[in-house]
Design a protein around this motif. Structure first.
Motif, PDB file in Angstrom:
ATOM      1  N   UNK A  42      16.935  -4.009 -11.620  1.00 11.72           N
ATOM      2  CA  UNK A  42      17.654  -4.796 -10.616  1.00 11.72           C
ATOM      3  C   UNK A  42      18.145  -3.919  -9.470  1.00 11.72           C
ATOM      4  N   UNK A  43      18.693  -2.752  -9.794  1.00  7.22           N
ATOM      5  CA  UNK A  43      19.205  -1.855  -8.754  1.00  7.22           C
ATOM      6  C   UNK A  43      18.088  -1.375  -7.830  1.00  7.22           C
ATOM      7  N   UNK A  44      16.921  -1.087  -8.400  1.00  8.49           N
ATOM      8  CA  UNK A  44      15.789  -0.647  -7.575  1.00  8.49           C
ATOM      9  C   UNK A  44      15.354  -1.759  -6.620  1.00  8.49           C
ATOM     10  N   UNK A  45      15.327  -2.991  -7.117  1.00  2.43           N
ATOM     11  CA  UNK A  45      14.943  -4.119  -6.259  1.00  2.43           C
ATOM     12  C   UNK A  45      15.964  -4.346  -5.153  1.00  2.43           C
ATOM     13  N   UNK A  46      17.242  -4.223  -5.478  1.00  2.00           N
ATOM     14  CA  UNK A  46      18.292  -4.398  -4.472  1.00  2.00           C
ATOM     15  C   UNK A  46      18.187  -3.313  -3.400  1.00  2.00           C
ATOM     16  N   UNK A  47      17.946  -2.075  -3.825  1.00  2.00           N
ATOM     17  CA  UNK A  47      17.781  -0.978  -2.863  1.00  2.00           C
ATOM     18  C   UNK A  47      16.621  -1.257  -1.921  1.00  2.00           C
ATOM     19  N   UNK A  48      15.511  -1.715  -2.492  1.00  7.24           N
ATOM     20  CA  UNK A  48      14.325  -1.986  -1.679  1.00  7.24           C
ATOM     21  C   UNK A  48      14.589  -3.111  -0.684  1.00  7.24           C
ATOM     22  N   UNK A  49      15.244  -4.166  -1.142  1.00  8.30           N
ATOM     23  CA  UNK A  49      15.533  -5.290  -0.254  1.00  8.30           C
ATOM     24  C   UNK A  49      16.522  -4.900   0.843  1.00  8.30           C
ATOM     25  N   UNK A  50      17.401  -3.949   0.544  1.00  4.61           N
ATOM     26  CA  UNK A  50      18.404  -3.524   1.525  1.00  4.61           C
ATOM     27  C   UNK A  50      17.812  -2.669   2.644  1.00  4.61           C
TER      28      UNK A  50
ATOM     29  N   UNK B  43       0.830  -1.207   0.000  1.00  8.71           N
ATOM     30  CA  UNK B  43       0.000   0.000   0.000  1.00  8.71           C
ATOM     31  C   UNK B  43       0.866   1.258   0.000  1.00  8.71           C
ATOM     32  N   UNK B  44       1.944   1.238   0.793  1.00  5.59           N
ATOM     33  CA  UNK B  44       2.856   2.384   0.822  1.00  5.59           C
ATOM     34  C   UNK B  44       3.550   2.563  -0.527  1.00  5.59           C
ATOM     35  N   UNK B  45       3.933   1.460  -1.156  1.00  8.51           N
ATOM     36  CA  UNK B  45       4.555   1.531  -2.480  1.00  8.51           C
ATOM     37  C   UNK B  45       3.578   2.101  -3.506  1.00  8.51           C
ATOM     38  N   UNK B  46       2.332   1.673  -3.442  1.00  5.16           N
ATOM     39  CA  UNK B  46       1.322   2.193  -4.375  1.00  5.16           C
ATOM     40  C   UNK B  46       1.126   3.701  -4.190  1.00  5.16           C
ATOM     41  N   UNK B  47       1.096   4.113  -2.933  1.00  2.00           N
ATOM     42  CA  UNK B  47       0.924   5.529  -2.645  1.00  2.00           C
ATOM     43  C   UNK B  47       2.119   6.337  -3.169  1.00  2.00           C
ATOM     44  N   UNK B  48       3.315   5.831  -2.953  1.00  3.03           N
ATOM     45  CA  UNK B  48       4.523   6.509  -3.415  1.00  3.03           C
ATOM     46  C   UNK B  48       4.612   6.503  -4.938  1.00  3.03           C
ATOM     47  N   UNK B  49       4.235   5.399  -5.565  1.00  2.00           N
ATOM     48  CA  UNK B  49       4.288   5.283  -7.019  1.00  2.00           C
ATOM     49  C   UNK B  49       3.301   6.226  -7.704  1.00  2.00           C
ATOM     50  N   UNK B  50       2.234   6.587  -7.019  1.00  2.00           N
ATOM     51  CA  UNK B  50       1.248   7.489  -7.591  1.00  2.00           C
ATOM     52  C   UNK B  50       1.391   8.926  -7.113  1.00  2.00           C
ATOM     53  N   UNK B  51       2.424   9.189  -6.337  1.00  3.04           N
ATOM     54  CA  UNK B  51       2.606  10.517  -5.761  1.00  3.04           C
ATOM     55  C   UNK B  51       2.984  11.547  -6.819  1.00  3.04           C
ATOM     56  N   UNK B  52       2.421  12.723  -6.678  1.00  2.00           N
ATOM     57  CA  UNK B  52       2.768  13.834  -7.566  1.00  2.00           C
ATOM     58  C   UNK B  52       3.724  14.804  -6.879  1.00  2.00           C
ATOM     59  N   UNK B  53       4.027  14.548  -5.611  1.00  2.00           N
ATOM     60  CA  UNK B  53       4.863  15.466  -4.851  1.00  2.00           C
ATOM     61  C   UNK B  53       6.245  14.896  -4.541  1.00  2.00           C
TER      62      UNK B  53
ATOM     63  N   UNK C  50       9.823   3.256  -6.965  1.00  2.00           N
ATOM     64  CA  UNK C  50       8.658   2.627  -6.326  1.00  2.00           C
ATOM     65  C   UNK C  50       7.835   1.856  -7.350  1.00  2.00           C
ATOM     66  N   UNK C  51       7.663   2.427  -8.529  1.00  2.00           N
ATOM     67  CA  UNK C  51       6.914   1.723  -9.585  1.00  2.00           C
ATOM     68  C   UNK C  51       7.623   0.446 -10.009  1.00  2.00           C
ATOM     69  N   UNK C  52       8.936   0.524 -10.161  1.00  2.00           N
ATOM     70  CA  UNK C  52       9.701  -0.658 -10.576  1.00  2.00           C
ATOM     71  C   UNK C  52       9.549  -1.788  -9.566  1.00  2.00           C
ATOM     72  N   UNK C  53       9.662  -1.450  -8.281  1.00  2.00           N
ATOM     73  CA  UNK C  53       9.537  -2.469  -7.235  1.00  2.00           C
ATOM     74  C   UNK C  53       8.109  -2.999  -7.162  1.00  2.00           C
ATOM     75  N   UNK C  54       7.151  -2.123  -7.330  1.00  2.00           N
ATOM     76  CA  UNK C  54       5.750  -2.534  -7.282  1.00  2.00           C
ATOM     77  C   UNK C  54       5.429  -3.499  -8.420  1.00  2.00           C
ATOM     78  N   UNK C  55       5.885  -3.171  -9.623  1.00  2.00           N
ATOM     79  CA  UNK C  55       5.648  -4.058 -10.761  1.00  2.00           C
ATOM     80  C   UNK C  55       6.352  -5.397 -10.579  1.00  2.00           C
ATOM     81  N   UNK C  56       7.526  -5.389  -9.977  1.00  2.00           N
ATOM     82  CA  UNK C  56       8.231  -6.642  -9.703  1.00  2.00           C
ATOM     83  C   UNK C  56       7.459  -7.467  -8.680  1.00  2.00           C
TER      84      UNK C  56
END
Length: 95
Positions: free
Chosen positions: A50-58, A4-14, A23-29
């Motif tokens: 790949x880098x976005x997923x690694x950042x998220x997992x870290x 839910x937090x990822x969805x909110x961040x992925x749709x953020x305009x601010x 956030x979109x890359x991780x959400x789609x993964x």
């Protein structure tokens, strides 16, 4: 809960554009899309996914939003600006 937090961040305009993209890359993964399809959809290279997923997992969402200090171009006036300024400087009349 983090989805839910990822969805909110992925749709953020601010939020900054790079954070929204990560956030979109991780959400789609997380939705089960293939790396190649995600890269094509986002218009980025597959290693960016790949880098976005690694950042998220870290470090989770906080790590997606973090930025390294010192990024960006230093502010300075370019040579063309100086040339233009010299050309536009009025020349005093000779008598």
């Amino acid at each position: 809960e983090q989805i839910d937090e990822l969805r909110e961040l992925a749709g953020s305009r601010h939020a900054p554009a790079d954070v929204v993209l990560r956030a979109r890359l991780v959400l789609w993964a997380a939705e089960g899309r293939r790396r190649k399809d995600i890269a094509e959809l986002a218009g980025v290279a597959p290693n960016t996914v790949d880098r976005a997923k690694v950042r998220y997992l870290a470090g989770g969402i906080a790590q997606l939003a973090s930025r390294k200090p010192g990024r960006g171009r230093a502010l300075s006036r370019c040579r063309g600006y100086r040339r233009l300024a010299v050309r536009q400087t009025p020349i005093p009349p000779t008598t």
